[in-house]
Design an enzyme around this catalytic site. Structure first.
Site, PDB file in Angstrom:
ATOM      1  N   ASP A 227       0.833  -1.205   0.000  1.00 33.86           N
ATOM      2  CA  ASP A 227       0.000   0.000   0.000  1.00 33.86           C
ATOM      3  C   ASP A 227       0.858   1.241   0.000  1.00 33.86           C
ATOM      4  O   ASP A 227       2.013   1.228   0.396  1.00 33.86           O
ATOM      5  CB  ASP A 227      -0.825   0.019   1.293  1.00 33.86           C
TER       6      ASP A 227
ATOM      7  N   LYS B 165      -1.636   4.745  -4.282  1.00 34.32           N
ATOM      8  CA  LYS B 165      -1.870   5.877  -5.185  1.00 34.32           C
ATOM      9  C   LYS B 165      -0.594   6.621  -5.543  1.00 34.32           C
ATOM     10  O   LYS B 165      -0.646   7.699  -6.104  1.00 34.32           O
ATOM     11  CB  LYS B 165      -2.811   6.872  -4.505  1.00 34.32           C
TER      12      LYS B 165
ATOM     13  N   MET C   3      -7.208  10.820   9.043  1.00 30.12           N
ATOM     14  CA  MET C   3      -7.742  11.305   7.753  1.00 30.12           C
ATOM     15  C   MET C   3      -8.604  12.550   7.923  1.00 30.12           C
ATOM     16  O   MET C   3      -9.586  12.726   7.186  1.00 30.12           O
ATOM     17  CB  MET C   3      -8.579  10.194   7.066  1.00 30.12           C
TER      18      MET C   3
HETATM   19  N1  SAH Z   1      -4.108   1.474   9.136  1.00 25.54           N
HETATM   20  C1  SAH Z   1      -3.464   2.740   9.389  1.00 25.54           C
HETATM   21  C2  SAH Z   1      -4.370   3.921   9.086  1.00 25.54           C
HETATM   22  C3  SAH Z   1      -4.777   4.030   7.632  1.00 25.54           C
HETATM   23  S1  SAH Z   1      -5.787   5.406   7.315  1.00 25.54           S
HETATM   24  C4  SAH Z   1      -2.970   2.768  10.842  1.00 25.54           C
HETATM   25  O1  SAH Z   1      -3.329   1.910  11.635  1.00 25.54           O
HETATM   26  O2  SAH Z   1      -2.195   3.674  11.172  1.00 25.54           O
HETATM   27  C5  SAH Z   1      -4.590   6.582   6.820  1.00 25.54           C
HETATM   28  C6  SAH Z   1      -4.455   7.659   7.872  1.00 25.54           C
HETATM   29  O3  SAH Z   1      -3.587   7.239   8.910  1.00 25.54           O
HETATM   30  C7  SAH Z   1      -3.831   8.935   7.371  1.00 25.54           C
HETATM   31  O4  SAH Z   1      -4.767   9.761   6.685  1.00 25.54           O
HETATM   32  C8  SAH Z   1      -3.389   9.552   8.665  1.00 25.54           C
HETATM   33  O5  SAH Z   1      -4.477  10.106   9.367  1.00 25.54           O
HETATM   34  C9  SAH Z   1      -2.899   8.347   9.423  1.00 25.54           C
HETATM   35  N2  SAH Z   1      -1.453   8.125   9.265  1.00 25.54           N
HETATM   36  C10 SAH Z   1      -0.861   7.041   8.779  1.00 25.54           C
HETATM   37  N3  SAH Z   1       0.489   7.162   8.827  1.00 25.54           N
HETATM   38  C11 SAH Z   1       0.740   8.379   9.355  1.00 25.54           C
HETATM   39  C12 SAH Z   1       1.932   9.102   9.676  1.00 25.54           C
HETATM   40  N4  SAH Z   1       3.144   8.592   9.460  1.00 25.54           N
HETATM   41  N5  SAH Z   1       1.811  10.333  10.216  1.00 25.54           N
HETATM   42  C13 SAH Z   1       0.600  10.873  10.454  1.00 25.54           C
HETATM   43  N6  SAH Z   1      -0.559  10.236  10.176  1.00 25.54           N
HETATM   44  C14 SAH Z   1      -0.497   9.004   9.644  1.00 25.54           C
END
Ligand code: SAH
Length: 251
Positions: free
Chosen positions: A38, A60, A172
């Site tokens: 991903d 993406k 998000m």
């Molecule tokens: N499964 C992932 C979340 C996926 S949704 C998890 O458990 O973390 C994607 C969202 O995760 C992004 O829009 C953001 O809000 C957050 N996110 C993921 N990686 C991030 C990072 N390194 N820094 C800040 N936000 C992050």
């Protein structure tokens, strides 16, 4: 561990920093013949794939449209039925806003063996990178993980969340902060409630702003995805941790 039949590992790759991978993720990745990766997964993680493994990007990146979910599921089923061990690498934890649940259901329905490898979710690790604990004795008895990106008819009840007294960790949500912050205040959460926004948490290009609920939309104006927003008294602790770091450096 080689297997007769194929299978799928649904692997959480953590929030960014490849060092936040679990040992189990590294082992599962090292077994895989096919790796479906991903968007948000740090490419450094692929160093743990088996040499010669087939790596397929399904995110993406590069401005392309993301691969439709149904197609990803079909691919996994197809590879596993051919006997391949498939690693499905997702950012953070596969079951936290990661569609891992849907994938597990689809795989099981297709009769494919699938196992989940939990990952470190951004909603905990990204605030932690600033020194913000999502729960803290005396400050927050719990935390709510909530998406800021939902269909209009399926939006979280922000006015109700404003009254829950728990840390709000918003995934998000950075593009919709004006509306979210407004609704939280309308629901009674004081404008001076501490808040933080952190983009690219745990990575070398991490940036953050520690502010208050009322100033959050302006503070986060030039922040983009991926970003985590934390609202609640615990966000105060970011400053404390920072100050401690600054003093440690100065010493
Ligand atoms: N499964 C992932 C979340 C996926 S949704 C998890 O458990 O973390 C994607 C969202 O995760 C992004 O829009 C953001 O809000 C957050 N996110 C993921 N990686 C991030 C990072 N390194 N820094 C800040 N936000 C992050």
């Amino acid at each position: 561990m080689r297997r007769e039949a194929g299978m799928v590992w649904l692997i959480g790759a953590g929030p960014g920093d490849p060092e936040l991978l679990t040992l189990k993720a590294v082992r599962a990745l090292g077994e895989a013949d096919v790796v479906l990766v991903d968007d948000l997964v740090h490419r450094g993680v692929l160093a743990y794939a088996r040499p010669g493994a087939r790596v397929i990007e399904v995110g993406k990146r590069g401005g392309c449209k993301s691969t439709p979910q149904a197609f990803i599921q079909k691919l996994m089923v197809r590879f596993a039925r051919r006997g391949a061990v498939v690693a499905r690498l997702k950012g953070g934890d596969p079951f936290v806003f990661g569609r891992g649940g849907e994938e597990l259901v689809a795989l099981r329905a297709a009769g494919v063996v699938a196992e989940v490898v939990s990952g470190v979710t951004a909603g905990i690790a990204v605030p932690a990178a600033l020194g913000i604990p999502v729960t803290h004795r005396g400050l927050a008895r719990g935390a709510i993980f909530v998406t800021g990106h939902a269909a209009a008819d399926d939006e979280p009840d922000w006015e109700q969340l404003a009254r829950c007294g728990l840390t709000l960790v918003i995934y998000m949500g950075v593009a919709r902060l004006a509306s979210i912050a407004g609704r939280l205040q309308a629901g009674g959460l004081p404008g001076d409630t501490p808040a933080a926004v952190i983009q690219n948490g745990t990575l070398s290009n991490e940036r953050s702003s520690v502010t208050t609920l009322e100033k959050l939309p302006v503070a986060a104006r030039d922040f983009g995805s991926p970003a985590i927003v934390v609202i609640g008294e615990v966000a105060r602790l970011a400053g404390v941790a920072r100050e401690a770091r600054r003093l440690a450096h100065a010493a």
